[in-house]
Design a protein around this motif. Structure first.
Motif, PDB file in Angstrom:
ATOM      1  N   THR A  26      12.106 -10.095   4.023  1.00 16.10           N
ATOM      2  CA  THR A  26      11.463  -9.119   3.145  1.00 16.10           C
ATOM      3  C   THR A  26      10.902  -9.800   1.897  1.00 16.10           C
ATOM      4  O   THR A  26      11.269 -10.922   1.559  1.00 16.10           O
ATOM      5  N   GLU A  27      10.008  -9.080   1.217  1.00 14.82           N
ATOM      6  CA  GLU A  27       9.659  -9.377  -0.170  1.00 14.82           C
ATOM      7  C   GLU A  27      10.185  -8.222  -1.006  1.00 14.82           C
ATOM      8  O   GLU A  27      10.137  -7.061  -0.578  1.00 14.82           O
ATOM      9  N   ASP A  28      10.647  -8.544  -2.206  1.00 16.24           N
ATOM     10  CA  ASP A  28      11.507  -7.614  -2.938  1.00 16.24           C
ATOM     11  C   ASP A  28      10.904  -7.208  -4.285  1.00 16.24           C
ATOM     12  O   ASP A  28      10.214  -8.008  -4.936  1.00 16.24           O
ATOM     13  N   TYR A  29      11.227  -5.989  -4.690  1.00 17.79           N
ATOM     14  CA  TYR A  29      10.619  -5.386  -5.869  1.00 17.79           C
ATOM     15  C   TYR A  29      11.634  -4.556  -6.634  1.00 17.79           C
ATOM     16  O   TYR A  29      12.642  -4.097  -6.090  1.00 17.79           O
ATOM     17  N   GLU A  30      11.299  -4.336  -7.888  1.00 18.36           N
ATOM     18  CA  GLU A  30      12.082  -3.466  -8.769  1.00 18.36           C
ATOM     19  C   GLU A  30      11.191  -2.300  -9.187  1.00 18.36           C
ATOM     20  O   GLU A  30      10.141  -2.503  -9.811  1.00 18.36           O
ATOM     21  N   LEU A  31      11.585  -1.094  -8.828  1.00 17.95           N
ATOM     22  CA  LEU A  31      10.815   0.090  -9.203  1.00 17.95           C
ATOM     23  C   LEU A  31      11.009   0.363 -10.687  1.00 17.95           C
ATOM     24  O   LEU A  31      12.122   0.628 -11.141  1.00 17.95           O
ATOM     25  N   ALA A  32       9.917   0.292 -11.449  1.00 22.41           N
ATOM     26  CA  ALA A  32       9.983   0.452 -12.896  1.00 22.41           C
ATOM     27  C   ALA A  32       9.544   1.838 -13.358  1.00 22.41           C
ATOM     28  O   ALA A  32      10.029   2.332 -14.385  1.00 22.41           O
ATOM     29  N   ARG A  33       8.605   2.459 -12.653  1.00 24.22           N
ATOM     30  CA  ARG A  33       8.122   3.800 -12.974  1.00 24.22           C
ATOM     31  C   ARG A  33       7.847   4.508 -11.658  1.00 24.22           C
ATOM     32  O   ARG A  33       7.288   3.927 -10.729  1.00 24.22           O
ATOM     33  N   SER A  34       8.172   5.783 -11.589  1.00 22.73           N
ATOM     34  CA  SER A  34       7.795   6.583 -10.430  1.00 22.73           C
ATOM     35  C   SER A  34       7.514   8.003 -10.866  1.00 22.73           C
ATOM     36  O   SER A  34       8.349   8.632 -11.519  1.00 22.73           O
ATOM     37  N   LEU A  35       6.345   8.496 -10.494  1.00 23.77           N
ATOM     38  CA  LEU A  35       5.974   9.879 -10.743  1.00 23.77           C
ATOM     39  C   LEU A  35       6.092  10.713  -9.480  1.00 23.77           C
ATOM     40  O   LEU A  35       5.612  11.849  -9.434  1.00 23.77           O
ATOM     41  N   VAL A  36       6.698  10.145  -8.440  1.00 22.62           N
ATOM     42  CA  VAL A  36       6.947  10.875  -7.200  1.00 22.62           C
ATOM     43  C   VAL A  36       8.426  10.791  -6.883  1.00 22.62           C
ATOM     44  O   VAL A  36       9.147   9.919  -7.373  1.00 22.62           O
ATOM     45  N   ASP A  37       8.879  11.712  -6.055  1.00 24.05           N
ATOM     46  CA  ASP A  37      10.271  11.690  -5.609  1.00 24.05           C
ATOM     47  C   ASP A  37      10.452  10.604  -4.560  1.00 24.05           C
ATOM     48  O   ASP A  37       9.677  10.518  -3.602  1.00 24.05           O
ATOM     49  N   THR A  38      11.477   9.793  -4.739  1.00 20.33           N
ATOM     50  CA  THR A  38      11.782   8.751  -3.773  1.00 20.33           C
ATOM     51  C   THR A  38      13.280   8.531  -3.760  1.00 20.33           C
ATOM     52  O   THR A  38      13.976   8.887  -4.725  1.00 20.33           O
ATOM     53  N   THR A  39      13.770   7.978  -2.681  1.00 22.65           N
ATOM     54  CA  THR A  39      15.193   7.710  -2.531  1.00 22.65           C
ATOM     55  C   THR A  39      15.416   6.209  -2.484  1.00 22.65           C
ATOM     56  O   THR A  39      14.782   5.510  -1.693  1.00 22.65           O
TER      57      THR A  39
END
Length: 291
Positions: free
Chosen positions: A262-275
């Motif tokens: 995988t390539e990996d990320y950190e979610l910093a902002r979200s304006l949608v619902d996610t789990t």
């Protein structure tokens, strides 16, 4: 407007797009996503890191044009679109004390001023998802830190009609991610996989040098092992920046896919619902925009 999903990846220099998130972008391109790489600077002050090219006087005399040509080659390999913000590379200051940054460079620009061309691009391209660096820049290069600041400013401002009114019709991206390509867990997994197979690890000593640096919170792992070869071809296209015999290419593909696909990320902002955790940068976006 194209009804496909749209991803914008904001990077400091040409070659950063190929070392951070390139396999992710190649996967999304293959799936029909429209991907735009934004390159903040021309990489004019980057060292020539390929020993085969280090003493080439033509490269030294034409480094800006050389790096633009390399970027075009990498862009074509990845299948993405690409745009330049037009700022000048700040270089990586070295010494104790550190020398001042060169006048007029990207890292010395006022963030509000430097963000305006990126706001304009966001409003033109209308990305659903944006990727960039965390507040430490991934590593403390002044252009990477400035790239973070400018990207966050643009993400927050692009949808506000009262900000940057001359930069086009407002558009609000839905998610902002930070690249987290070099976590301790990933390095350790690749290192252990090499040792278990009786192979020499290019990461020997890395863990010892890691020290007490805190780990970032990885929220999203995008499976993209099938696109690692494309990533490496794009990276090699930046011939002045990459030693083809260096540690970047020291782990066989089958080992990489088995140990960390995988390539990996950190979610910093979200304006949608996610789990969380996620395996898709567009998690929650599909349902929101109907694409």
């Amino acid at each position: 407007m194209d009804q496909r999903l749209r991803l914008m990846a904001v990077h400091a220099h040409p070659d950063d797009e190929s070392s951070k998130g390139a396999a992710t972008m190649a996967r999304y391109v293959a799936e029909g996503v429209n991907v735009l790489v934004v390159t903040c600077t021309g990489g004019e002050r980057g060292d020539v890191l390929n020993p085969r090219l280090k003493d080439d006087p033509n490269i030294a005399a034409n480094i800006r044009a050389v790096r633009r040509a390399e970027m075009e080659a990498a862009r074509s390999i990845l299948g993405v679109d690409q745009a330049w913000l037009g700022f000048v590379d700040s270089g990586l200051p070295e010494g104790d004390p550190l020398p001042p940054l060169p006048e007029g460079c990207f890292a010395l620009q006022d963030v509000t001023t430097a963000a305006e061309p990126l706001v304009k691009l966001m409003r033109e391209f209308r990305p659903h998802v944006v990727t960039t660096y965390d507040e430490d820049g991934g590593y403390p290069h002044p252009d990477h830190i400035q790239c973070h600041r400018v990207s966050v400013e643009a993400f927050d401002a692009a949808g506000d009609p009262d900000r940057y009114p001359e930069a086009g019709e407002p558009w609000q991206p839905l998610k902002l991610y930070y690249n987290q390509s070099f976590s301790k867990a990933r390095v350790l997994a690749l290192h252990d996989a090499m040792i278990e197979r009786g192979l020499q690890s290019p990461y020997e000593g890395w863990i010892d040098r890691w020290g007490d640096r805190p780990e970032r919170h990885i929220t999203t792992r995008v499976p993209c092992g099938d696109y690692f070869e494309i990533r490496d071809k794009a990276l090699l296209a930046h011939a002045t920046q990459i030693d083809p015999d260096g540690p970047w290419f020291g782990v066989p593909m089958d080992v990489q896919r088995a140990a960390w696909p995988t390539e990996d990320y950190e979610l910093a902002r979200s304006l949608v619902d996610t789990t969380l955790p996620e395996n898709d940068l567009f998690a929650g976006v599909h349902e929101t925009v109907g694409v």
